[in-house]
Scaffold this motif. Structure first.
Motif, PDB file in Angstrom:
ATOM      1  N   SER A  62       1.525   5.399   0.067  1.00 30.07           N
ATOM      2  CA  SER A  62       0.959   6.654   0.529  1.00 30.07           C
ATOM      3  C   SER A  62       1.653   7.783  -0.208  1.00 30.07           C
ATOM      4  CB  SER A  62       1.170   6.824   2.037  1.00 30.07           C
ATOM      5  OG  SER A  62       0.578   5.767   2.734  1.00 30.07           O
TER       6      SER A  62
ATOM      7  N   ARG B 289      -9.082  -3.640   9.835  1.00 26.79           N
ATOM      8  CA  ARG B 289      -9.857  -2.404   9.623  1.00 26.79           C
ATOM      9  C   ARG B 289      -9.062  -1.328   8.902  1.00 26.79           C
ATOM     10  NH1 ARG B 289     -14.612  -1.176  13.216  1.00 26.79           N
ATOM     11  NH2 ARG B 289     -14.169   0.818  12.294  1.00 26.79           N
ATOM     12  N   GLN B 290      -7.727  -1.444   8.889  1.00 28.95           N
ATOM     13  CA  GLN B 290      -6.889  -0.442   8.234  1.00 28.95           C
ATOM     14  C   GLN B 290      -6.396  -0.885   6.860  1.00 28.95           C
ATOM     15  OE1 GLN B 290      -3.765   0.582  10.951  1.00 28.95           O
ATOM     16  NE2 GLN B 290      -5.157   1.427  12.456  1.00 28.95           N
ATOM     17  N   GLN B 291      -6.720  -2.112   6.480  1.00 26.07           N
ATOM     18  CA  GLN B 291      -6.306  -2.590   5.169  1.00 26.07           C
ATOM     19  C   GLN B 291      -7.134  -1.893   4.092  1.00 26.07           C
ATOM     20  OE1 GLN B 291      -6.269  -6.849   5.008  1.00 26.07           O
ATOM     21  NE2 GLN B 291      -4.837  -7.022   6.698  1.00 26.07           N
TER      22      GLN B 291
ATOM     23  N   LEU C  44      -1.144  -4.703   8.154  1.00 25.55           N
ATOM     24  CA  LEU C  44      -2.029  -3.761   8.835  1.00 25.55           C
ATOM     25  C   LEU C  44      -3.189  -4.509   9.483  1.00 25.55           C
ATOM     26  CD1 LEU C  44      -2.263  -1.077   6.021  1.00 25.55           C
ATOM     27  CD2 LEU C  44      -0.968  -0.882   8.146  1.00 25.55           C
TER      28      LEU C  44
ATOM     29  N   GLN D  39       0.872  -1.162   0.000  1.00 25.35           N
ATOM     30  CA  GLN D  39       0.000   0.000   0.000  1.00 25.35           C
ATOM     31  C   GLN D  39       0.912   1.215   0.000  1.00 25.35           C
ATOM     32  OE1 GLN D  39      -2.784   0.303   3.232  1.00 25.35           O
ATOM     33  NE2 GLN D  39      -3.312   2.384   2.736  1.00 25.35           N
TER      34      GLN D  39
ATOM     35  N   THR E  69       3.602   0.415   2.810  1.00 22.22           N
ATOM     36  CA  THR E  69       3.370  -0.558   3.872  1.00 22.22           C
ATOM     37  C   THR E  69       2.897  -1.862   3.257  1.00 22.22           C
ATOM     38  OG1 THR E  69       2.620   1.241   5.315  1.00 22.22           O
ATOM     39  CG2 THR E  69       2.058  -0.970   6.001  1.00 22.22           C
TER      40      THR E  69
END
Length: 86
Positions: free
Chosen positions: A9, A29-31, A26, A7, A21
């Motif tokens: 950013s 819930r943050q994927q 992760l 991922q 990342t």
């Protein structure tokens, strides 16, 4: 965006890559998840106070003020925001 299991950013103003990342490292819930724009808009409209979300606006410019972002729209209206989704 997502490429394989990474991922990425990026800076929302200049697009510069600021980090990456392993997505599976992760918490669930943050994927990253793909979502339809209409579903996102509906969820946000149901959750945030009225007048917070501005739909059907043409963005003319945005300026980073450090602790917020100033948005200027084609109709001449302006608003300061903590978060911009677009």
């Amino acid at each position: 965006g997502i490429s394989g299991n990474l991922q990425f950013s990026s800076n929302g103003i200049n697009g510069e890559l600021v980090g990456s990342t392993q997505a599976e490292s992760l918490p669930p819930r943050q994927q990253p998840h793909r979502v339809r724009r209409t579903r996102l808009q509906s969820a946000l409209v149901e959750t945030v106070p009225p007048g917070t979300i501005h739909l059907k606006k043409a963005l003319k410019s945005l300026s980073d003020l450090g602790d917020s972002v100033q948005l200027t729209f084609e109709d001449g209206s302006e608003v300061n925001a903590d978060l911009v989704v677009g």
